[in-house]
Scaffold this active site. Sequence first.
Site, PDB file in Angstrom:
ATOM      1  N   GLY A 113       0.803  -1.208   0.000  1.00  0.00           N
ATOM      2  CA  GLY A 113       0.000   0.000   0.000  1.00  0.00           C
ATOM      3  C   GLY A 113       0.839   1.261   0.000  1.00  0.00           C
ATOM      4  O   GLY A 113       1.961   1.281  -0.515  1.00  0.00           O
ATOM      5  N   ILE A 137      -7.086  -2.651   0.861  1.00  0.00           N
ATOM      6  CA  ILE A 137      -8.546  -2.668   0.898  1.00  0.00           C
ATOM      7  C   ILE A 137      -9.100  -1.247   0.910  1.00  0.00           C
ATOM      8  O   ILE A 137     -10.296  -1.051   0.702  1.00  0.00           O
ATOM      9  CB  ILE A 137      -9.091  -3.454   2.111  1.00  0.00           C
ATOM     10  N   ASP A 138      -8.245  -0.254   1.141  1.00  0.00           N
ATOM     11  CA  ASP A 138      -8.703   1.138   1.223  1.00  0.00           C
ATOM     12  C   ASP A 138      -8.844   1.813  -0.139  1.00  0.00           C
ATOM     13  O   ASP A 138      -9.456   2.879  -0.243  1.00  0.00           O
ATOM     14  CB  ASP A 138      -7.742   1.964   2.081  1.00  0.00           C
ATOM     15  N   ARG A 173     -34.061  -0.752  15.990  1.00  0.00           N
ATOM     16  CA  ARG A 173     -32.863  -0.176  16.586  1.00  0.00           C
ATOM     17  C   ARG A 173     -32.057   0.621  15.562  1.00  0.00           C
ATOM     18  O   ARG A 173     -32.239   0.481  14.356  1.00  0.00           O
ATOM     19  CB  ARG A 173     -31.961  -1.282  17.150  1.00  0.00           C
ATOM     20  N   GLY A 181     -11.023   1.918   7.292  1.00  0.00           N
ATOM     21  CA  GLY A 181     -10.676   3.110   6.532  1.00  0.00           C
ATOM     22  C   GLY A 181     -10.311   4.246   7.467  1.00  0.00           C
ATOM     23  O   GLY A 181     -11.173   4.999   7.898  1.00  0.00           O
ATOM     24  N   HIS A 182      -9.014   4.357   7.794  1.00  0.00           N
ATOM     25  CA  HIS A 182      -8.553   5.392   8.726  1.00  0.00           C
ATOM     26  C   HIS A 182      -8.528   6.777   8.094  1.00  0.00           C
ATOM     27  O   HIS A 182      -8.973   7.752   8.690  1.00  0.00           O
ATOM     28  CB  HIS A 182      -7.148   5.060   9.243  1.00  0.00           C
ATOM     29  N   ARG A 277     -26.822   0.179  18.712  1.00  0.00           N
ATOM     30  CA  ARG A 277     -25.850  -0.904  18.788  1.00  0.00           C
ATOM     31  C   ARG A 277     -24.712  -0.653  17.796  1.00  0.00           C
ATOM     32  O   ARG A 277     -24.903   0.002  16.775  1.00  0.00           O
ATOM     33  CB  ARG A 277     -26.518  -2.246  18.469  1.00  0.00           C
ATOM     34  N   HIS A 283     -11.159  -7.138  11.196  1.00  0.00           N
ATOM     35  CA  HIS A 283     -10.257  -7.820  10.273  1.00  0.00           C
ATOM     36  C   HIS A 283     -10.934  -8.895   9.425  1.00  0.00           C
ATOM     37  O   HIS A 283     -10.300  -9.453   8.532  1.00  0.00           O
ATOM     38  CB  HIS A 283      -9.070  -8.403  11.035  1.00  0.00           C
ATOM     39  N   ARG A 286     -10.503  -8.107   5.850  1.00  0.00           N
ATOM     40  CA  ARG A 286      -9.230  -8.389   5.173  1.00  0.00           C
ATOM     41  C   ARG A 286      -9.088  -9.854   4.782  1.00  0.00           C
ATOM     42  O   ARG A 286      -8.210 -10.202   3.997  1.00  0.00           O
ATOM     43  CB  ARG A 286      -8.050  -8.063   6.099  1.00  0.00           C
TER      44      ARG A 286
END
Length: 359
Positions: A113, A137-138, A173, A181-182, A277, A283, A286
Amino acid sequence: MKRVGILTSGGDCQGLNAAIRAVAKALYEALGDDVEIYGIKNGYGGLIYGDYQKMKKNNFSGILTIGGTILGTSRQPFKQMRVIDEKNGIDKVKAMKENYKKMGLDCLVVLGGNGTHKSANMLSQEGLNVVSLPKTIDNDIYGTEMTFGFQSACDIATEVIDCIHSTATSHRRVFIVEVMGHKVGWLNLHAGIAGGADVILIPEIPYDVEKVAEVITRREAQGKGFTIIAAAEGAISKEEAAMKKKEFKAHRASLGYPSVAYKLADDLREQTHYEIRVAVPGHFQRGGSPCAYDRVLCTRLGAAAAKLILEENYGNMVAVQSGMIVPVPLSVVAGKLKTVPVDGELVRSARDIGISFGD
């Protein structure tokens, strides 16, 4: 004889083995016994500390559908690459160059990455022949429309949101599904749209918790007794977006929540009467076998990487542009992030069908 080293670096994802396989099979197809492939173990760590092995053709058989990476992986932060390993007294960059020479490599193939590509570009500038493949994955690597691993992770995140719908509807709910995704919101945006989320929160669009609460209240007034919120793990509020970097880090550390979804849940409980909730697939996103799309993409990227090696066209990443596989210089890719355009077509389409971004 051509000698090629392959390593996988950074977080794992679906498709790594498929891409490794494609590179190897294309090289064997073109060169037969005139190529040797060295598998470098555990990312750049293996290149630094000399942990590698000569591979056999059968090492690449039967791995198309297998998740993870047969070579292992690790995170070696780019910022630490030129810092001497005091424990072992190792100059990492020097050691990588020396091990490259010990293997007698003609080229190093790197799958990774953003951080991985910074290091790949550095090694290219240090004189090594490098070809890379975009893995994450991002889907946030600059210079390519698509990274492998993204679609497989998106399928999993979408299925999670799909499954949450039934329990959310049954119990009336509010559910917050925290998607990976940071720094960018590509994965959450795609999964949120595909899964029919009512609210999508991404790092590129700071949210107002009152706006999110309004969506819940409005849906209740419309007779819809549940709300699905897809929140990227890097989602930030408008108040946090106004903070400086150090202030933001201190603020987050002081909250005491395991992740942003739990803080958002508490904030929304104060604003609404609903049970809220949190679901964090983590993970799972991933793992597992790569989807058909990623298997095809990895095959195309791997074959293109092998072609660059055969042409001795080094210092490039193989990328997807306008649906075609093309080489992009590592110097163009390194250090840049591909973020979601906040006024782009995908965000506009989501807004047009009534999805809220909390702003």
